[in-house]
Motif scaffolding. Structure first.
Motif, PDB file in Angstrom:
ATOM      1  N   ALA A   6      63.938 -76.746   9.846  1.00  0.00           N
ATOM      2  CA  ALA A   6      63.599 -75.891   8.706  1.00  0.00           C
ATOM      3  C   ALA A   6      62.663 -76.662   7.782  1.00  0.00           C
ATOM      4  CB  ALA A   6      64.850 -75.450   7.947  1.00  0.00           C
ATOM      5  N   SER A   7      62.050 -75.919   6.883  1.00  0.00           N
ATOM      6  CA  SER A   7      61.126 -76.520   5.918  1.00  0.00           C
ATOM      7  C   SER A   7      61.239 -75.762   4.603  1.00  0.00           C
ATOM      8  CB  SER A   7      59.687 -76.440   6.441  1.00  0.00           C
ATOM      9  OG  SER A   7      59.212 -75.103   6.385  1.00  0.00           O
ATOM     10  N   ASP A   8      60.431 -76.186   3.662  1.00  0.00           N
ATOM     11  CA  ASP A   8      60.166 -75.366   2.489  1.00  0.00           C
ATOM     12  C   ASP A   8      58.689 -74.998   2.573  1.00  0.00           C
ATOM     13  OD1 ASP A   8      58.757 -77.622   1.633  1.00  0.00           O
ATOM     14  OD2 ASP A   8      59.879 -77.862  -0.238  1.00  0.00           O
ATOM     15  N   HIS A   9      58.134 -74.469   1.516  1.00  0.00           N
ATOM     16  CA  HIS A   9      56.729 -74.060   1.527  1.00  0.00           C
ATOM     17  C   HIS A   9      55.787 -75.247   1.738  1.00  0.00           C
ATOM     18  CE1 HIS A   9      58.114 -74.862  -2.552  1.00  0.00           C
ATOM     19  NE2 HIS A   9      56.907 -75.351  -2.790  1.00  0.00           N
ATOM     20  N   ALA A  10      56.151 -76.427   1.240  1.00  0.00           N
ATOM     21  CA  ALA A  10      55.284 -77.605   1.365  1.00  0.00           C
ATOM     22  C   ALA A  10      55.287 -78.181   2.778  1.00  0.00           C
ATOM     23  CB  ALA A  10      55.701 -78.680   0.370  1.00  0.00           C
ATOM     24  N   GLY A  11      56.326 -77.933   3.529  1.00  0.00           N
ATOM     25  CA  GLY A  11      56.404 -78.418   4.905  1.00  0.00           C
ATOM     26  C   GLY A  11      56.117 -77.341   5.932  1.00  0.00           C
ATOM     27  N   PHE A  12      55.929 -76.111   5.456  1.00  0.00           N
ATOM     28  CA  PHE A  12      55.762 -74.977   6.362  1.00  0.00           C
ATOM     29  C   PHE A  12      54.602 -75.157   7.344  1.00  0.00           C
ATOM     30  CE2 PHE A  12      54.111 -70.787   7.501  1.00  0.00           C
ATOM     31  CZ  PHE A  12      55.258 -70.199   8.028  1.00  0.00           C
ATOM     32  N   CYS A  13      53.507 -75.751   6.885  1.00  0.00           N
ATOM     33  CA  CYS A  13      52.325 -75.907   7.738  1.00  0.00           C
ATOM     34  C   CYS A  13      52.586 -76.818   8.934  1.00  0.00           C
ATOM     35  CB  CYS A  13      51.138 -76.409   6.928  1.00  0.00           C
ATOM     36  SG  CYS A  13      51.399 -78.047   6.205  1.00  0.00           S
ATOM     37  N   GLN A  14      53.619 -77.639   8.880  1.00  0.00           N
ATOM     38  CA  GLN A  14      53.933 -78.533   9.999  1.00  0.00           C
ATOM     39  C   GLN A  14      55.113 -78.051  10.842  1.00  0.00           C
ATOM     40  OE1 GLN A  14      53.984 -82.735   9.572  1.00  0.00           O
ATOM     41  NE2 GLN A  14      52.436 -82.777   7.965  1.00  0.00           N
ATOM     42  N   LYS A  15      55.842 -77.073  10.350  1.00  0.00           N
ATOM     43  CA  LYS A  15      57.080 -76.665  11.021  1.00  0.00           C
ATOM     44  C   LYS A  15      56.835 -76.166  12.443  1.00  0.00           C
ATOM     45  CE  LYS A  15      59.309 -73.163   9.350  1.00  0.00           C
ATOM     46  NZ  LYS A  15      59.461 -72.011  10.228  1.00  0.00           N
ATOM     47  N   ASP A  31      64.511 -72.418  14.869  1.00  0.00           N
ATOM     48  CA  ASP A  31      63.783 -72.450  13.605  1.00  0.00           C
ATOM     49  C   ASP A  31      64.612 -71.674  12.581  1.00  0.00           C
ATOM     50  OD1 ASP A  31      62.066 -71.985  11.458  1.00  0.00           O
ATOM     51  OD2 ASP A  31      60.334 -71.569  12.723  1.00  0.00           O
ATOM     52  N   LEU A  32      65.087 -72.369  11.552  1.00  0.00           N
ATOM     53  CA  LEU A  32      65.926 -71.741  10.533  1.00  0.00           C
ATOM     54  C   LEU A  32      65.144 -71.318   9.291  1.00  0.00           C
ATOM     55  CD1 LEU A  32      69.167 -73.940  10.751  1.00  0.00           C
ATOM     56  CD2 LEU A  32      68.600 -71.807  11.951  1.00  0.00           C
ATOM     57  N   GLY A  33      63.809 -71.320   9.404  1.00  0.00           N
ATOM     58  CA  GLY A  33      62.999 -70.791   8.322  1.00  0.00           C
ATOM     59  C   GLY A  33      62.309 -71.858   7.501  1.00  0.00           C
ATOM     60  N   PRO A  34      61.567 -71.359   6.544  1.00  0.00           N
ATOM     61  CA  PRO A  34      61.296 -69.977   6.196  1.00  0.00           C
ATOM     62  C   PRO A  34      60.292 -69.337   7.161  1.00  0.00           C
ATOM     63  CG  PRO A  34      60.035 -71.413   4.762  1.00  0.00           C
ATOM     64  CD  PRO A  34      60.877 -72.300   5.645  1.00  0.00           C
ATOM     65  N   GLU A  35      60.089 -68.054   7.009  1.00  0.00           N
ATOM     66  CA  GLU A  35      59.187 -67.329   7.907  1.00  0.00           C
ATOM     67  C   GLU A  35      57.765 -67.261   7.391  1.00  0.00           C
ATOM     68  OE1 GLU A  35      60.849 -63.589   9.079  1.00  0.00           O
ATOM     69  OE2 GLU A  35      62.790 -64.487   9.507  1.00  0.00           O
ATOM     70  N   THR A  36      57.569 -67.581   6.115  1.00  0.00           N
ATOM     71  CA  THR A  36      56.225 -67.572   5.526  1.00  0.00           C
ATOM     72  C   THR A  36      56.057 -68.825   4.673  1.00  0.00           C
ATOM     73  OG1 THR A  36      56.788 -66.467   3.445  1.00  0.00           O
ATOM     74  CG2 THR A  36      56.339 -65.036   5.370  1.00  0.00           C
ATOM     75  N   ALA A  37      54.830 -69.025   4.208  1.00  0.00           N
ATOM     76  CA  ALA A  37      54.525 -70.172   3.352  1.00  0.00           C
ATOM     77  C   ALA A  37      54.766 -69.880   1.872  1.00  0.00           C
ATOM     78  CB  ALA A  37      53.081 -70.612   3.566  1.00  0.00           C
ATOM     79  N   ASP A  38      55.392 -68.742   1.570  1.00  0.00           N
ATOM     80  CA  ASP A  38      55.709 -68.419   0.179  1.00  0.00           C
ATOM     81  C   ASP A  38      56.683 -69.449  -0.395  1.00  0.00           C
ATOM     82  OD1 ASP A  38      54.140 -66.167   0.487  1.00  0.00           O
ATOM     83  OD2 ASP A  38      55.844 -64.809   0.775  1.00  0.00           O
ATOM     84  N   ARG A  39      56.580 -69.680  -1.679  1.00  0.00           N
ATOM     85  CA  ARG A  39      57.425 -70.664  -2.358  1.00  0.00           C
ATOM     86  C   ARG A  39      58.904 -70.333  -2.159  1.00  0.00           C
ATOM     87  NH1 ARG A  39      56.186 -74.580  -5.498  1.00  0.00           N
ATOM     88  NH2 ARG A  39      54.066 -73.817  -5.752  1.00  0.00           N
ATOM     89  N   VAL A  40      59.665 -71.352  -1.766  1.00  0.00           N
ATOM     90  CA  VAL A  40      61.113 -71.228  -1.584  1.00  0.00           C
ATOM     91  C   VAL A  40      61.782 -72.467  -2.176  1.00  0.00           C
ATOM     92  CG1 VAL A  40      60.948 -69.823   0.521  1.00  0.00           C
ATOM     93  CG2 VAL A  40      61.042 -72.318   0.717  1.00  0.00           C
ATOM     94  N   ASP A  41      63.103 -72.431  -2.279  1.00  0.00           N
ATOM     95  CA  ASP A  41      63.864 -73.570  -2.777  1.00  0.00           C
ATOM     96  C   ASP A  41      64.348 -74.399  -1.595  1.00  0.00           C
ATOM     97  OD1 ASP A  41      63.539 -72.774  -5.421  1.00  0.00           O
ATOM     98  OD2 ASP A  41      65.371 -71.553  -5.390  1.00  0.00           O
ATOM     99  N   TYR A  42      63.893 -75.646  -1.506  1.00  0.00           N
ATOM    100  CA  TYR A  42      64.230 -76.504  -0.362  1.00  0.00           C
ATOM    101  C   TYR A  42      65.729 -76.683  -0.154  1.00  0.00           C
ATOM    102  CZ  TYR A  42      64.661 -80.235  -3.825  1.00  0.00           C
ATOM    103  OH  TYR A  42      65.040 -80.978  -4.906  1.00  0.00           O
ATOM    104  N   PRO A  43      66.583 -76.704  -1.208  1.00  0.00           N
ATOM    105  CA  PRO A  43      68.012 -76.897  -0.931  1.00  0.00           C
ATOM    106  C   PRO A  43      68.609 -75.804  -0.032  1.00  0.00           C
ATOM    107  CG  PRO A  43      67.566 -77.357  -3.234  1.00  0.00           C
ATOM    108  CD  PRO A  43      66.319 -76.727  -2.658  1.00  0.00           C
ATOM    109  N   ASP A  44      68.082 -74.591  -0.130  1.00  0.00           N
ATOM    110  CA  ASP A  44      68.605 -73.504   0.706  1.00  0.00           C
ATOM    111  C   ASP A  44      68.407 -73.807   2.182  1.00  0.00           C
ATOM    112  OD1 ASP A  44      69.234 -72.155  -1.642  1.00  0.00           O
ATOM    113  OD2 ASP A  44      67.341 -71.033  -1.642  1.00  0.00           O
TER     114      ASP A  44
END
Length: 147
Positions: A6-15, A31-44
């Motif tokens: 999984a990633s957050d928005h900052a790691g999405f490009c490498q996921k 792959d546990l997400g996220p599904e887009t590069a939209d801003r998300v909270d990494y702890p989730d």
């Protein structure tokens, strides 16, 4: 092995790159997400991966955020998880050999995708050294009982 990523928005490009790389090594990847590069909270997302590793439905986890730091701090709070940030191939080797690390946390902003793939390969192929490290890991994991 069963690997959750999984990633957050900052790691999405490498996921996706990392997921494909791990599949290419012959592992089962979820792959546990996220599904887009939209801003998300990494702890989730760190929590999703850490809980899967903790409960044993995944063998290891890979998390990617801007630095890897927030993901590691969050994942490591889940009992049974030994998460760390890896910035060099030697760190990837030693976190497995000495600490039996089960969740690797990577930087999507400061580390090139191919370097992260190399770290992941080392993380997945290095065995825990056992021996004198076994007692140390047991002491580390005893902290979970104190919560």
């Amino acid at each position: 092995m069963r690997i959750v990523v999984a990633s957050d928005h900052a790691g999405f490009c490498q996921k996706d790159v990392i997921c494909d790389f791990v599949r290419g090594l012959g592992h089962e990847v979820e792959d546990l997400g996220p599904e887009t590069a939209d801003r998300v909270d990494y702890p989730d997302f760190a929590d999703k991966v850490a809980r899967r590793v903790s409960e044993g439905t995944a063998d290891r986890g890979i998390l990617i955020c801007g630095t890897g730091i927030g993901m590691a701090m969050t994942a490591d709070k889940v009992p049974g998880v030994r998460a760390t940030v890896v910035q060099t191939n030697k760190f990837a080797e030693l976190c497995r050999e000495h600490n039996d690390c089960n969740v690797i946390c990577l930087s999507g902003r400061f580390t090139a995708p191919m370097d992260n793939c190399e770290f992941v390969k080392t993380f997945l192929t290095t065995e825990f050294g056992g021996g004198r490290h076994t007692q140390r890991v047991a002491k580390m994991m005893a902290e979970d009982e104190r919560k």
